[in-house]
Scaffold this motif. Structure first.
Motif, mmCIF file in Angstrom:
data_model
loop_
_atom_site.group_PDB
_atom_site.id
_atom_site.type_symbol
_atom_site.label_atom_id
_atom_site.label_comp_id
_atom_site.label_asym_id
_atom_site.label_seq_id
_atom_site.Cartn_x
_atom_site.Cartn_y
_atom_site.Cartn_z
ATOM 1 N N ARG A 71 0.830 -1.214 0.000
ATOM 2 C CA ARG A 71 0.000 0.000 0.000
ATOM 3 C C ARG A 71 0.865 1.265 0.000
ATOM 4 N NH1 ARG A 71 -5.271 -1.263 0.869
ATOM 5 N NH2 ARG A 71 -5.699 -3.297 1.814
ATOM 6 N N GLY A 72 0.445 2.232 -0.823
ATOM 7 C CA GLY A 72 1.124 3.516 -0.858
ATOM 8 C C GLY A 72 2.348 3.556 -1.749
ATOM 9 N N LEU A 73 2.680 2.424 -2.404
ATOM 10 C CA LEU A 73 3.867 2.372 -3.254
ATOM 11 C C LEU A 73 3.486 2.124 -4.706
ATOM 12 C CD1 LEU A 73 6.206 0.303 -0.919
ATOM 13 C CD2 LEU A 73 6.213 2.774 -1.277
ATOM 14 N N CYS A 74 4.443 2.329 -5.591
ATOM 15 C CA CYS A 74 4.192 2.203 -7.032
ATOM 16 C C CYS A 74 5.033 1.088 -7.639
ATOM 17 C CB CYS A 74 4.511 3.519 -7.741
ATOM 18 S SG CYS A 74 3.441 4.889 -7.240
ATOM 19 N N PHE A 75 4.577 0.618 -8.778
ATOM 20 C CA PHE A 75 5.296 -0.394 -9.520
ATOM 21 C C PHE A 75 6.587 0.214 -10.078
ATOM 22 C CE2 PHE A 75 6.083 -3.110 -13.224
ATOM 23 C CZ PHE A 75 5.889 -4.372 -12.677
ATOM 24 N N PRO A 76 7.717 -0.513 -10.023
ATOM 25 C CA PRO A 76 8.982 0.045 -10.535
ATOM 26 C C PRO A 76 8.887 0.412 -12.016
ATOM 27 C CG PRO A 76 9.358 -1.982 -9.295
ATOM 28 C CD PRO A 76 7.884 -1.871 -9.480
ATOM 29 N N GLU A 77 9.594 1.451 -12.398
ATOM 30 C CA GLU A 77 9.595 1.876 -13.794
ATOM 31 C C GLU A 77 10.239 0.825 -14.702
ATOM 32 O OE1 GLU A 77 8.247 4.533 -15.379
ATOM 33 O OE2 GLU A 77 7.264 4.981 -13.467
ATOM 34 N N SER A 78 11.171 0.066 -14.149
ATOM 35 C CA SER A 78 11.813 -0.984 -14.965
ATOM 36 C C SER A 78 12.208 -2.161 -14.073
ATOM 37 C CB SER A 78 13.052 -0.435 -15.684
ATOM 38 O OG SER A 78 14.051 -0.078 -14.740
ATOM 39 N N ILE A 79 12.154 -3.356 -14.658
ATOM 40 C CA ILE A 79 12.602 -4.578 -13.984
ATOM 41 C C ILE A 79 13.588 -5.261 -14.915
ATOM 42 C CG2 ILE A 79 11.905 -6.765 -12.945
ATOM 43 C CD1 ILE A 79 9.137 -5.700 -12.584
ATOM 44 N N SER B 286 2.374 3.046 -13.784
ATOM 45 C CA SER B 286 2.321 4.037 -14.854
ATOM 46 C C SER B 286 2.274 3.341 -16.212
ATOM 47 C CB SER B 286 3.547 4.949 -14.794
ATOM 48 O OG SER B 286 4.724 4.228 -15.138
ATOM 49 N N ASP B 287 1.716 4.053 -17.200
ATOM 50 C CA ASP B 287 1.653 3.486 -18.556
ATOM 51 C C ASP B 287 3.045 3.166 -19.066
ATOM 52 O OD1 ASP B 287 -1.067 3.676 -18.566
ATOM 53 O OD2 ASP B 287 -1.136 5.593 -19.633
ATOM 54 N N GLY B 288 4.013 4.035 -18.731
ATOM 55 C CA GLY B 288 5.382 3.807 -19.202
ATOM 56 C C GLY B 288 5.989 2.554 -18.623
ATOM 57 N N ALA B 289 5.754 2.327 -17.323
ATOM 58 C CA ALA B 289 6.312 1.136 -16.667
ATOM 59 C C ALA B 289 5.725 -0.133 -17.250
ATOM 60 C CB ALA B 289 6.036 1.205 -15.167
ATOM 61 N N LEU B 290 4.416 -0.155 -17.458
ATOM 62 C CA LEU B 290 3.768 -1.353 -17.994
ATOM 63 C C LEU B 290 4.155 -1.578 -19.450
ATOM 64 C CD1 LEU B 290 1.980 -3.651 -17.180
ATOM 65 C CD2 LEU B 290 -0.019 -2.287 -17.795
ATOM 66 N N CYS B 291 4.222 -0.497 -20.232
ATOM 67 C CA CYS B 291 4.646 -0.618 -21.639
ATOM 68 C C CYS B 291 6.062 -1.175 -21.726
ATOM 69 C CB CYS B 291 4.575 0.739 -22.334
ATOM 70 S SG CYS B 291 2.902 1.330 -22.612
ATOM 71 N N GLU C 259 -1.548 -0.924 -25.561
ATOM 72 C CA GLU C 259 -1.583 -1.654 -26.832
ATOM 73 C C GLU C 259 -0.428 -2.641 -26.936
ATOM 74 O OE1 GLU C 259 -3.700 -1.590 -29.432
ATOM 75 O OE2 GLU C 259 -5.080 -0.139 -28.526
ATOM 76 N N GLU C 260 0.647 -2.393 -26.179
ATOM 77 C CA GLU C 260 1.825 -3.272 -26.232
ATOM 78 C C GLU C 260 1.514 -4.696 -25.795
ATOM 79 O OE1 GLU C 260 3.485 0.729 -26.552
ATOM 80 O OE2 GLU C 260 1.886 -0.178 -25.353
ATOM 81 N N ILE C 261 0.365 -4.935 -25.193
ATOM 82 C CA ILE C 261 0.026 -6.300 -24.800
ATOM 83 C C ILE C 261 -0.078 -7.199 -26.031
ATOM 84 C CG2 ILE C 261 -2.517 -6.108 -24.888
ATOM 85 C CD1 ILE C 261 -2.498 -7.696 -22.194
ATOM 86 N N GLY C 262 -0.317 -6.582 -27.178
ATOM 87 C CA GLY C 262 -0.385 -7.347 -28.430
ATOM 88 C C GLY C 262 0.938 -7.944 -28.850
ATOM 89 N N ASN C 263 2.045 -7.534 -28.202
ATOM 90 C CA ASN C 263 3.363 -8.095 -28.523
ATOM 91 C C ASN C 263 3.564 -9.493 -27.950
ATOM 92 O OD1 ASN C 263 3.912 -5.613 -29.675
ATOM 93 N ND2 ASN C 263 5.084 -4.855 -27.926
ATOM 94 N N LEU C 264 2.673 -9.910 -27.029
ATOM 95 C CA LEU C 264 2.874 -11.178 -26.316
ATOM 96 C C LEU C 264 2.355 -12.341 -27.159
ATOM 97 C CD1 LEU C 264 1.839 -10.008 -22.730
ATOM 98 C CD2 LEU C 264 4.078 -9.864 -23.851
ATOM 99 N N LEU C 265 3.136 -12.687 -28.153
ATOM 100 C CA LEU C 265 2.753 -13.717 -29.118
ATOM 101 C C LEU C 265 2.474 -15.065 -28.467
ATOM 102 C CD1 LEU C 265 2.640 -14.322 -32.258
ATOM 103 C CD2 LEU C 265 4.992 -15.112 -32.016
#
Length: 796
Positions: free
Chosen positions: A549-557, A579-584, A608-614
């Motif tokens: 709670r109160g924290l954000c997803f890392p921008e990169s893993i 953020s959209d950038g982190a998920l993209c 839309e990048e979810i479409g890359n997951l062939l």
């Protein structure tokens, strides 16, 4: 696990070669040759795997060899999956003759890969590079002296005897009394001289100790003329078991026992007959593994020569052994309470300590006893470990440690579980290890979700179009794990003839984590880190990220390129947690994902990048209260089999591009209250077996909305729940709806529809469906015979 993976690869390679599709790719003439070479290498290596599996226990170099093989095999599986997908959706006879779906998907592949030739060439180079690395792995087999004839089992349980210190056994008084009652009572069936009682339980639960206690009980000693203790283990040779029994019966020394080595089985059985003739005997067969009823065929006949009232007591880890042995009574040994575990642990750990020290250590010890999870073997092992720890801090360090990371647990506790694990068929081993990806504190695994995950990872084999066969195989694997006490399965469904829920003991979960050696990781985001790096010596393939709670997803893993499953679990319901950038960024990197779980994802859109997951097969977006729409790119996930949108209460519409998800088997939109209609294209998803939350127009055939006549296309449906929209049922449109595989249907009736329930079912040709129900509350339309909640998703 490697053996099952290689079997799947060989199946896929054979399919690709036999289809002849490679002939059409003129620029890649050597691909077929590379695939044949790859098939030869894999076939050769497969023959060595059983020997390597056993040698890795004591040889770390062989273990590294197996790890390398698995890494390359997984890479090859991804390459072949990509190749198969490209070939499957290529227009074969020119664009003008290609199917609607082929043209759309092929257009995407051209845009995505700068042309089909480029994509073919990239995949072909990948196959060639993996083949070269596999060549090196194959050559190393000589260095490690691996053979196609497995060595004798290197990992063995210590042979048991009939001697026991009864003071060390606690909490078994009632079950002991029950078993002794079965041993001493008269024979119930006419003409039956001997009955078999089986004691079933997981390794380390105390079956042998209890059998020893019963064997040495004074009532038992007085009741039986002779008692025989035979340690069987994995022996399936009837002669060896017979020699063990004779040695016990006649009290032979080592020399006399050795002289029986060349005696034929028939003579051994005659010798047993003479020894037990007319005697009331008790025979304990400890740790029986064989599931073949013919293995003890001669002995079973011999045992009937004793006097009436004779008994055989069997201890085993498998329910199937109990059935094969023809048991009249089967007792499943339960785990002990925390208090009893503490009594075992403290007797060892606090031995010869003064009262003040005992009082200081007891509060910590009670919490450590919780780690035992009811297993006496773990209590004894941890007691021995704590005996050498003199300070409270040292005890607290043990409390904070994971069981699977302790060397003493590997040596003393995991050995019995390893014996059960190596006894599993190879395909079931990888299914078991995958259970490590679920949270330990999760009591129930919803079996259909678990099997869907196995299927998504390719653990159930390469399907040939009949998905029901893969589901049956999944349930067979579940039963196999239950038979060895790795899973406890419950809530049997009479309609489907299948189990609905299962659970895993915490120690077994620790054991699964131990086997994966870093392949599965769980990361908790507990501070505002902009980036996150995996901590593992091995390539992480399965990752769970929990956001506090109160924290954000890392921008990169980092190091997510080879992930095959990812679960993001957020306890923060703010929209900007991810953020959209982190998920993209994540979706652009982790293109090999086969399972993606974003239950409770706090976002209004999916990139839309979810479409890359062939390779994606399983997508869980359930309980996303902010999600309003799905991207059009979801239509590019043409390998998707499972799409879960349960309780996305603000989801307003489904994209028309969903018609491209032709491999979809399960679609769940139950409790999506803002959804007003289904797109017409859902009628193209002809492989659907479960569709919950369907909204169907019943009064006419709408050109844009899914209508009642469109159900006729979904012939494979087994489970259906739907909301009927309209004032009346168009009988002309519904007359062709014949869903012969349907087992369960739930219908939300519009109050404007005048027809009664029987008339509605008759008009839909559903009168003979085994389980039907009607409801006026759309919130309940997803609720079937098995209760669901948000924590039954993906082990959360």
């Amino acid at each position: 696990m490697a053996e099952a993976l290689i079997s799947t690869l060989l199946q896929q390679i054979t399919t690709i070669i036999c289809e002849g599709a490679l002939e059409e790719v003129r620029l890649l003439k050597r691909v077929k040759e590379d695939l044949r070479k790859l098939k030869f290498n894999l076939t050769s290596i497969k023959a060595l795997l059983e020997d390597a599996e056993q040698k890795q226990i004591s040889d770390k170099v062989v273990q590294l060899w197996l790890d390398r093989l698995q890494e390359e095999s997984l890479d090859m599986e991804d390459a072949l999956d990509e190749w198969r997908t490209v070939l499957l959706y290529r227009p074969t006879d020119g664009a003008e003759n290609a199917s609607f779906l082929q043209r759309k998907v092929w257009f995407f592949l051209r845009c995505f890969s700068f042309g089909p030739v480029y994509r073919y060439h990239g995949i072909a180079c990948n196959i060639k590079e993996i083949n070269e690395r596999l060549d090196e792995i194959a050559k190393d087999r000589v260095r490690y002296q691996l053979t196609d004839t497995p060595s004798s089992r290197l990992l063995k349980r210590k042979e048991s005897t009939s001697f026991v210190d009864g003071s060390n056994i606690v909490g078994r008084e009632e079950v002991k009394k029950e078993i002794i009652g079965h041993l001493l009572c008269g024979t119930s069936k006419e003409g039956e001289t001997c009955q078999t009682i089986s004691m079933v339980g997981m390794g380390g639960i105390g079956k042998t100790a209890l059998a020893q206690l019963i064997y040495n009980d004074e009532q038992v000693k007085q009741h039986f003329t002779c008692r025989i203790w035979a340690y069987v283990s994995d022996i399936s040779d009837e002669s060896k078991v017979a020699k063990t029994i004779i040695t016990e019966l006649e009290g032979l020394d080592k020399v006399a026992a050795f002289q029986m080595e060349s005696v034929p089985l028939n003579s051994l059985l005659e010798r047993i007959c003479k020894s037990i003739e007319g005697k009331k005997y008790l025979l304990v067969l400890d740790d029986v593994w064989t599931e073949n009823d013919e293995d003890f065929g001669g002995l079973n006949v011999t045992f009937k020569r004793g006097a009436a009232g004779s008994r055989i007591l069997v201890t085993t880890r498998k329910d199937t052994v109990s059935r094969v042995m023809g048991s009249s009574h089967t007792i499943h040994l339960e785990t002990l309470s925390q208090g009893l575990c503490w009594s075992i642990l403290k007797k060892i750990a606090l031995r010869e300590r003064d009262q003040k020290t005992c009082e200081d250590l007891t509060p910590v010890g009670l919490r450590i006893a919780e780690k035992c999870k009811g297993l006496p073997l773990v209590a004894k092992t941890l007691g021995g470990l704590l005996q050498a720890k003199t300070t409270r801090k040292e005890w607290e360090d043990v409390l904070k440690s994971e069981l699977w990371s302790m060397d003493v647990v590997h040596k003393d506790v995991f050995v019995p579980l390893l014996l059960s694990y190596y006894d599993l068929p190879s395909p079931v081993k990888q299914c078991f290890k995958y259970c490590a990806s679920f949270s330990k504190d999760y009591d129930y695994y919803y079996t259909h979700h678990l099997i869907a995950n196995w299927k998504a990872q390719g653990y159930l084999g390469f399907h040939g179009g009949d998905d029901s066969l893969l589901d049956l195989k999944g349930f067979e694997h579940l039963k196999c794990l239950e038979a060895r006490s790795f899973l406890q399965i419950e809530d049997f469904d009479d309609v489907y003839g299948q189990y609905a829920n299962c659970r895993m003991h915490d120690l077994v979960h620790d054991f699964a984590l131990f086997l994966t050696k870093g392949e599965f990781q769980e990361v908790v985001v507990s501070k505002d880190d902009k980036s996150m790096k995996m901590n593992s010596e091995r390539t992480c393939r399965h990752l769970k990220v929990t956001i506090e709670r109160g924290l954000c997803f890392p921008e990169s893993i980092s190091d997510v390129e080879r992930l095959r499953s990812l679960t993001i679990d957020s306890y923060n319901f703010q929209v900007d947690v991810i953020s959209d950038g982190a998920l993209c960024n994540l979706l652009n990197k982790a293109r090999r994902l086969r399972v993606l779980g974003m239950c409770r994802y706090p976002g209004s859109t999916i990139p839309e990048e979810i479409g890359n997951l062939l390779h994606l097969r399983y997508l869980c977006l359930g309980f996303n209260l902010h999600l309003k729409r799905l991207p059009k790119a979801i239509g590019r996930l043409h390998n998707l089999q499972f799409l879960d949108l349960y309780c996305c209460s603000n989801l307003e519409r489904l994209p028309d591009e969903m018609e491209n998800l032709v491999n979809l088997l399960v679609l769940d939109t139950a409790a999506c209250f803002s959804l007003t209609c289904y797109p017409k294209g859902v009628r193209r998803l002809t492989r659907l077996t479960q569709l919950t939350g369907l909204i169907v127009r019943v009064d006419h055939n709408d050109p844009k909305e899914f209508s009642i006549g469109d159900l006729a296309n979904l012939k494979q449906l087994v489970v259906l729940s739907m909301k009927m929209v309209g004032n009346t049922i168009n009988v002309e449109s519904s007359k062709n709806v014949k869903l012969q595989n349907l087992q369960e249907v739930k219908i939300l009736v519009n109050e404007a529809i005048a027809e009664d329930e029987d008339t509605i079912l008759e008009s839909l040709n559903m009168s003979s469906v085994p389980r039907c129900c009607f409801d006026t509350d759309f919130r309940m339309i997803g609720q079937f015979s098995t209760p669901r909640n948000e924590y039954q998703y993906f082990g959360l």
